[in-house]
Design a protein around this motif. Structure first.
Motif, PDB file in Angstrom:
ATOM      1  N   LYS A 245       2.002   5.061   1.082  1.00 44.65           N
ATOM      2  CA  LYS A 245       1.811   6.098   2.105  1.00 44.65           C
ATOM      3  C   LYS A 245       2.676   7.292   1.716  1.00 44.65           C
ATOM      4  O   LYS A 245       3.686   7.142   1.035  1.00 44.65           O
ATOM      5  CB  LYS A 245       2.194   5.582   3.484  1.00 44.65           C
ATOM      6  CG  LYS A 245       3.655   5.207   3.622  1.00 44.65           C
ATOM      7  CD  LYS A 245       3.989   4.761   5.034  1.00 44.65           C
ATOM      8  CE  LYS A 245       5.435   4.301   5.110  1.00 44.65           C
ATOM      9  NZ  LYS A 245       5.795   3.750   6.410  1.00 44.65           N
TER      10      LYS A 245
ATOM     11  N   SER B 219       0.862  -1.167   0.000  1.00 40.40           N
ATOM     12  CA  SER B 219       0.000   0.000   0.000  1.00 40.40           C
ATOM     13  C   SER B 219       0.909   1.231   0.000  1.00 40.40           C
ATOM     14  O   SER B 219       2.053   1.174   0.433  1.00 40.40           O
ATOM     15  CB  SER B 219      -0.892  -0.061   1.242  1.00 40.40           C
ATOM     16  OG  SER B 219      -1.163   1.205   1.738  1.00 40.40           O
TER      17      SER B 219
ATOM     18  N   ASN C  93      -2.857   4.477   2.780  1.00 38.40           N
ATOM     19  CA  ASN C  93      -3.910   3.892   1.944  1.00 38.40           C
ATOM     20  C   ASN C  93      -4.195   4.744   0.717  1.00 38.40           C
ATOM     21  O   ASN C  93      -5.349   4.989   0.376  1.00 38.40           O
ATOM     22  CB  ASN C  93      -5.211   3.763   2.739  1.00 38.40           C
ATOM     23  CG  ASN C  93      -5.224   2.513   3.572  1.00 38.40           C
ATOM     24  OD1 ASN C  93      -4.595   1.511   3.198  1.00 38.40           O
ATOM     25  ND2 ASN C  93      -5.892   2.560   4.700  1.00 38.40           N
TER      26      ASN C  93
ATOM     27  N   ASN D 253     -10.962  -4.168   7.537  1.00 41.64           N
ATOM     28  CA  ASN D 253     -10.229  -3.492   6.449  1.00 41.64           C
ATOM     29  C   ASN D 253     -10.593  -2.011   6.364  1.00 41.64           C
ATOM     30  O   ASN D 253      -9.814  -1.200   5.902  1.00 41.64           O
ATOM     31  CB  ASN D 253     -10.554  -4.141   5.112  1.00 41.64           C
ATOM     32  CG  ASN D 253     -10.020  -5.546   5.038  1.00 41.64           C
ATOM     33  OD1 ASN D 253      -8.848  -5.779   5.344  1.00 41.64           O
ATOM     34  ND2 ASN D 253     -10.865  -6.489   4.686  1.00 41.64           N
TER      35      ASN D 253
ATOM     36  N   THR E  94      -5.935   1.927   9.374  1.00 40.01           N
ATOM     37  CA  THR E  94      -5.232   3.080   8.850  1.00 40.01           C
ATOM     38  C   THR E  94      -4.740   3.810  10.073  1.00 40.01           C
ATOM     39  O   THR E  94      -5.199   3.571  11.173  1.00 40.01           O
ATOM     40  CB  THR E  94      -6.165   3.971   8.011  1.00 40.01           C
ATOM     41  OG1 THR E  94      -5.678   5.287   8.024  1.00 40.01           O
ATOM     42  CG2 THR E  94      -7.574   3.951   8.549  1.00 40.01           C
TER      43      THR E  94
ATOM     44  N   LYS F  77       0.578  -3.468   4.299  1.00 37.61           N
ATOM     45  CA  LYS F  77      -0.591  -3.087   5.074  1.00 37.61           C
ATOM     46  C   LYS F  77      -1.395  -4.334   5.380  1.00 37.61           C
ATOM     47  O   LYS F  77      -1.479  -5.241   4.554  1.00 37.61           O
ATOM     48  CB  LYS F  77      -1.409  -2.111   4.223  1.00 37.61           C
ATOM     49  CG  LYS F  77      -2.628  -1.585   4.882  1.00 37.61           C
ATOM     50  CD  LYS F  77      -3.589  -1.050   3.830  1.00 37.61           C
ATOM     51  CE  LYS F  77      -4.994  -1.482   4.187  1.00 37.61           C
ATOM     52  NZ  LYS F  77      -5.910  -1.367   3.069  1.00 37.61           N
TER      53      LYS F  77
END
Lengths: 606, 363
Positions: A83, A81, A133, A287, A291, A159
């Protein structure tokens, strides 16, 4: 033309000035001596410290271990993922940078500033994550404008992802950014602010195994901040993969049963205590909020009046209702208060201590003995048994079967429930116990509170004729060969009282009849799989809850319970299930439990 | 007012020393801020030009003219200080600045010159050997009013730079034992009250940090530790211009302002420290010489107070960089970046030149 100059005598104040100047000269000299000491004599000491400042430590995150079911299906994995972080050192003007980045990423500038404030203890070269994300579009935007934003850093990270979404969400738990209080207690283990940590369920319970060990990279920079040398001081060690005892098929079946309802269910291996299925509804999709930031979904979840985040299987406290009757019977048989030949007459209502108490079956069951009492779940029979047995012996027996204390399952946050007795009442309410209060407790009502998992463990004692299982979810870890066998969860444990084997057989006969001889649990009957069980329909007595439910327009039905085991003679599987406001146990919970028994029989039974 | 003969008597050595110190300052500002936008070094050069202009203005008129009006100027300055307390807006947590369209000025710096003038005015006819109680109260009030107003901004560092002016004036006028005892008692009471009621927590931390710098290396003691590391790691000859890691990697706080001396220490080592201290010493010595050619008492007071102001500010700043004085936010005269302070310094030097220039003028 010029008048004669008349000068005043200023010699005194000039002398005084000179004196001050002398003092200043001395200070100048002393200062030079001090600088000589700092810069020349102590030079080495300060040089080393300034060199240490040029070394930057950057932690390397390990891969978190996977979580699998007993057959190797993946329940929790890691995906790549994106970032984006800000590096304060590269900001020309931090505030301006925040402004520009907020426009680039379409974020509230205050959010970014708050984030930076949170990490202000980080050294300036350490990136601070401001958004994770990232969508493909966001990645493309950042990538295309990279040269305009030297201060931001786009990185991939692994992630956590739960491919089956809501399935077993309560068992698995979820990750969130470490909280300041956790940081204080976990610091010695190398966590730092901003790390993700297991907050619930297996992710929390086995955080140590799953998280692995962080590595450390060192960078040496020159005076312009360019990296001259880079090396790994410590390799990171990936987390261990964990195999759970869960059976995906059983779990799915359990969740289908609970779907759209509120309640919980547990399926245990009767011999080992392995948890084959555990579900709680309403549930959630982890899910959606794994975060660093707290999105709206999370706020909705924690404010939901149905408490979807609570694992009702271990944290839901319910009255056991009629499920409690076999336990009262065991206590009474053991105390020789009844035998399988003694009986009482049920006329639908009876007066005890001048109060009316009624049976659920208004016409009355007539003459009732131990077997028919359990089979038909006769309240009157058990009122009389309970009255004779007394609250102390009921409470003792309940504790022997595991109520009132945690089952010691490997999940955090388990509740212990409540077994009422006179001492409890004196401390909690400041009043003595009235004999009349014993009567509802005899049929599992009153202040008695249990969790669905405790019910399953209680049934394991009956099924195993006096031995208890310790429920657990951990099957094996991927490194367990290397690190030696893990603490072996003892398969069956002794309980602190020796019951007669024949007493167990008597109670089990009653439970068998409840399922197989047209008793209250007949809906749980499975062909050629001797199911023994007990239903329960508990009144939701709390007036407070009642009001809350009515506000939401729900009709107040009883909670619907079923618990049982199979097969009768060599028990393999235990089921406990509660459907809140589901109505009668026999009509709602029992037929659902049948599906679980049938599935188990098809898959495992020889 | 200003004729050609005056120009010949301008103390050109003093001017040259001011320029040398200022230019080293610009170079060091460049070293410690070239990587942040705003080209502080260029701005500083602009401020030097403005400073020269003001210096010219403060030289152009006989200082006795300024002295005549000093009571009015003083009152006006105090009103401005009170005004920004009442109506000013907060900049970096203090109300020290007046915002103008293109820049902002710090009245607390400029007021220093006016206090010097007011003190000289007060003592110009004071001929007895020891100060009277009346005069000591007058002079104390004169200095402590702006000190109090500035401390309320709160800008304790700048307020502190006024204290040497008062002590200097008292010393010059002649202290007797009675007054010294009185001042010590008053000082103790003020100190106790100040510590308990006026000092903000961060200021107390700074004082504590001075005594125990290792206690809190990431908190209040951080700046002092990093500054000391910078200075100490410079060694004898330093790490080289723009090569100081402590400064360039931004471990050093306030590099181009209050801690510029640490940058000198890091990049040029003890040699640099020695050079700058010698150059600055020459500057204050040159200032001091004018004291002996002043034609009147007021001139002596002016020169002495300006001399003391420059000496103390320099020493306090340098002591601060090696952790011998609390981090008080006092700039290094001529070196630290900052327009208000620079202009104030140029005006002050102008006054001293003025005194020397007009030593033969008849009153």
């Amino acid at each position: 033309m010029k008048s004669p100059r008349i000068y005043e005598d200023l010699s005194l104040i000039r002398r005084r000035s000179k004196f001050v100047f002398t003092l200043i000269k001395i200070i100048f000299l002393l200062l030079l001596v001090y600088f000589w000491k700092v810069q020349v004599i102590d030079h080495q000491k300060y040089w080393k410290k300034s060199e240490a400042n040029r070394i930057r430590r950057l932690p390397i995150s390990p891969q978190r271990g996977l979580v699998l079911d007993r057959e190797g299906n993946i329940l929790a994995k890691n995906i790549a993922s994106f970032k984006v972080s800000i590096i304060r050192e590269k900001c020309e003007d931090l505030q301006e940078s925040c402004q520009r980045i907020s426009q680039l990423l379409d974020m509230d500038v205050k959010k970014i500033e708050k984030r930076i404030e949170k990490f202000k203890s980080f050294q300036l070269f350490r990136p601070i994550v401001i958004k994770d994300n990232l969508s493909d579009k966001e990645v493309a935007v950042i990538e295309s404008r990279k040269s305009d934003f030297p201060e931001i850093l786009l990185q991939t990270e692994s992630k956590r992802m739960y491919p089956l979404e809501t399935l077993a969400a309560h068992v698995l738990g979820y990750l969130q950014e470490i909280s300041p209080s956790e940081l204080k207690s976990e610091k010695q283990k190398g966590y730092e602010i901003g790390d993700l940590i297991g907050k619930k369920g297996i992710e929390k319970e086995y955080e140590d195994l799953l998280s692995g060990e962080k590595g450390m990279a060192l960078e040496v920079v020159d005076s312009e901040g360019r990296v001259i040398r880079q090396f790994n001081q410590k390799q990171s060690k990936n987390g261990e993969n964990i195999r759970l005892t869960l059976d995906l098929d059983m779990q799915k079946q359990m969740e289908i049963i609970l779907e759209g309802r509120e309640g919980a269910g547990v399926v245990l291996n009767a011999k080992t205590g392995e948890v084959l299925a555990m579900a709680s509804y309403p549930n959630f999709d982890p899910n959606k909020f794994i975060t660093r930031f707290t999105p709206e979904q999370w706020m909705e979840l924690i404010q939901d009046p149905d408490f979807p985040l609570e694992n009702r299987a271990i944290r839901g406290l319910y009255s056991p209702g009629s499920l409690f009757k076999p336990l009262v019977a065991m206590g009474a048989l053991d105390s020789n208060i009844i035998s399988d030949r003694s009986s009482f007459v049920c006329q639908g209502t009876t007066y005890i201590y001048r109060h009316p108490f009624s049976c659920w079956y208004e016409p009355g069951h007539g003459r009732v003995n131990l077997y028919t009492g359990i089979k038909n779940s006769c309240n009157i029979y058990f009122y009389n048994v309970g009255k004779n047995l007394g609250i102390r012996r009921i409470a003792d027996t309940a504790r022997v079967f595991g109520f009132g204390s945690p089952t010691e399952i490997d999940l955090p946050g388990e509740k212990r429930g409540l077994v009422p007795d006179p001492e409890w009442k004196q401390t909690a309410r400041g009043e003595p116990w009235y004999p009349g209060e014993t009567i509802p407790v005899s049929i599992g009502q009153g202040p008695l509170l249990v969790t669905p998992l405790q019910v399953a463990v209680y049934i394991s004692v009956i099924a195993n004729r006096g031995k208890k299982v310790i429920p657990h979810l951990f099957l094996s870890g991927s490194f367990s060969e290397e690190s030696g066998p893990r603490e072996e969860k003892s398969v069956l444990t002794d309980i602190p009282r020796d019951f007669r084997h024949s007493d167990f057989e008597k109670v089990i006969t009653g439970m068998w009849m409840a399922v197989n001889e047209q008793g209250t649990a007949r809906a749980a009957q499975v062909k050629e799989f001797d199911v023994c069980g007990k239903t329960g329909s508990t009144q939701v007595v709390s007036s407070e809850t009642e009001r809350k439910m009515e506000e939401r327009g729900k009709k107040i039905e009883t909670h619907s319970w079923f618990t049982g085991f199979a097969p009768r003679n060599d028990p393999e599987v235990i089921v406990a299930i509660i459907i809140e406001y589901g109505g009668m146990g026999g009509s709602t919970a029992a037929p659902q439990a049948k599906k679980l028994f049938a599935l188990y029989k098809d898959k495992y039974a020889r | 007012m200003l004729d050609r003969s005056h120009f010949k008597t301008v103390d050109w050595w003093l001017v040259i020393l001011v320029f040398i110190n200022s230019i080293i300052g610009v170079l060091m500002i460049h070293s410690s801020s070239h990587y942040i936008p705003g080209s502080q070094a260029q701005k500083q050069m602009f401020w030097i030009l403005v400073g020269v202009l003001f210096m010219f203005l403060s030289v152009s008129v006989d200082y006795n003219f300024f002295l005549e009006y000093s009571p009015f100027i003083y009152v006006a300055a105090v009103l401005v200080l009170a005004g920004i307390l009442l109506f000013g807006s907060l900049t970096a947590g203090t109300k020290s600045w007046i915002k103008l369209p293109f820049f902002q000025i710090q009245p607390s710096e400029l007021t220093k010159v006016f206090v010097v003038l007011a003190l000289a005015y007060l003592f110009k006819e004071f001929k007895s050997h020891f100060i009277s109680l009346r005069m000591s109260l007058w002079s104390s009030g004169l200095v402590l009013i702006p000190v109090f107003l500035i401390a309320l901004q709160p800008d304790l560092g700048t307020a502190l730079t006024y204290v040497p002016l008062l002590l200097g004036a008292l010393l010059l006028a002649g202290l007797n034992k009675k007054i010294v005892v009185l001042f010590i008692i008053f000082g103790l009471i003020a100190g106790l009250l100040g510590w308990n009621f006026f000092l903000k927590d961060y200021q107390k931390d700074r004082v504590r940090t001075l005594i125990f710098p290792q206690e809190d290396p990431l908190g209040a003691g951080y700046h002092i530790m990093q500054s000391k590391i910078a200075v100490g790691s410079g060694g004898i000859f330093g790490k080289g211009y723009k090569k100081g890691t402590q400064s360039q990697l931004r471990f050093l706080p306030a590099r181009h302002t209050d801690f510029i001396f640490s940058v000198i220490g890091e990049e040029f080592g003890f040699a640099g420290v020695l050079t700058v201290m010698v150059l600055y010493f020459l500057f204050i010595s040159r200032l001091f010489r004018s004291l002996f050619v002043s034609r009147d008492r007021a001139g002596v007071y002016m020169v002495f107070l300006v001399f003391l102001m420059f000496s103390c500010q320099f020493l306090i700043n340098v002591l601060m960089t090696v952790g011998l004085f609390p981090v008080a936010g006092i700039p290094l005269p001529f070196y630290s970046y900052g327009g208000s302070s620079l202009i104030t310094n140029y005006i002050a030097v102008g006054l001293v030149i003025n005194v020397k220039m007009r030593r033969f003028v008849n009153v």
